[in-house]
Design an enzyme around this catalytic site. Structure first.
Site, PDB file in Angstrom:
ATOM      1  N   ILE A  90       0.905  -1.149   0.000  1.00  0.00           N
ATOM      2  CA  ILE A  90       0.000   0.000   0.000  1.00  0.00           C
ATOM      3  C   ILE A  90       0.947   1.202   0.000  1.00  0.00           C
ATOM      4  O   ILE A  90       1.512   1.557   1.027  1.00  0.00           O
ATOM      5  CB  ILE A  90      -0.946   0.000   1.220  1.00  0.00           C
ATOM      6  N   PRO A  91       1.171   1.790  -1.178  1.00  0.00           N
ATOM      7  CA  PRO A  91       2.350   2.640  -1.415  1.00  0.00           C
ATOM      8  C   PRO A  91       2.259   4.085  -0.910  1.00  0.00           C
ATOM      9  O   PRO A  91       2.258   5.037  -1.683  1.00  0.00           O
ATOM     10  CB  PRO A  91       2.468   2.605  -2.938  1.00  0.00           C
ATOM     11  N   CYS A  92       2.266   4.249   0.409  1.00  0.00           N
ATOM     12  CA  CYS A  92       2.254   5.612   0.955  1.00  0.00           C
ATOM     13  C   CYS A  92       3.572   6.336   0.666  1.00  0.00           C
ATOM     14  O   CYS A  92       3.632   7.563   0.752  1.00  0.00           O
ATOM     15  CB  CYS A  92       1.915   5.610   2.433  1.00  0.00           C
ATOM     16  N   HIS A  93       4.607   5.603   0.262  1.00  0.00           N
ATOM     17  CA  HIS A  93       5.874   6.249  -0.091  1.00  0.00           C
ATOM     18  C   HIS A  93       5.736   7.108  -1.347  1.00  0.00           C
ATOM     19  O   HIS A  93       6.592   7.946  -1.623  1.00  0.00           O
ATOM     20  CB  HIS A  93       6.992   5.215  -0.272  1.00  0.00           C
TER      21      HIS A  93
END
Length: 152
Positions: free
Chosen positions: A117-120
């Site tokens: 879950i790409p919060c980066h």
């Protein structure tokens, strides 16, 4: 639930699974017993492909716990394309509440499944990297992996 440690190219990652799904992917060790699972093995395989620049999407079953608002934010994160970066304001727009930028940032900070879950991929509107649960250097490395893979 069981925890598996994966020594990734960006440092140790802790994978927590139940019988069916990935529950947590964290930079911090959790308080679950260690063990192996087929799901953890699949997560590791897909992460290894990601770190080599060979995988752009993940297809493991996820099971997240959080508030409805957090789940909406985490769902919005999953719409950000590989190598794409958006602002917290854009993420707030995507969930239908343009004024919720701070709340979006707080929800992202509580994202239980790093990388997948790409919060980066969320950065400040002025282009600054912003914060990251794994640290700013790891966030930069993840973005670099994605941008480098796109340039190949």
């Amino acid at each position: 639930m069981v925890q598996t440690k994966y020594n990734s190219p960006i440092g140790p990652l802790y994978i927590v699974t139940n019988g069916d799904a990935l529950r947590i992917l964290s930079f911090t060790e959790m308080q679950y017993p260690y063990g192996q699972s087929m799901i953890a093995e699949e997560v590791i395989r897909q992460l290894e492909e990601y770190f080599k620049g060979e995988r752009r999407t993940f297809d493991v079953k996820l099971e997240v716990s959080g508030t409805e608002f957090q789940k909406r934010c985490w769902a919005a994160l999953q719409t950000i394309g590989y190598g794409e970066q958006i602002s917290y304001k854009e993420e707030a727009r995507r969930i239908g509440n343009i004024k919720a930028m701070r709340a979006v940032g707080q929800a992202n900070n509580r994202n239980p499944i790093a990388i997948i879950i790409p919060c980066h991929r969320v950065i400040s509107a002025n282009g600054d990297i912003g914060g990251y649960a794994g640290g700013v250097e790891i966030k930069k490395r993840l973005l670099s992996i994605e941008l480098g893979s796109l340039e190949k």
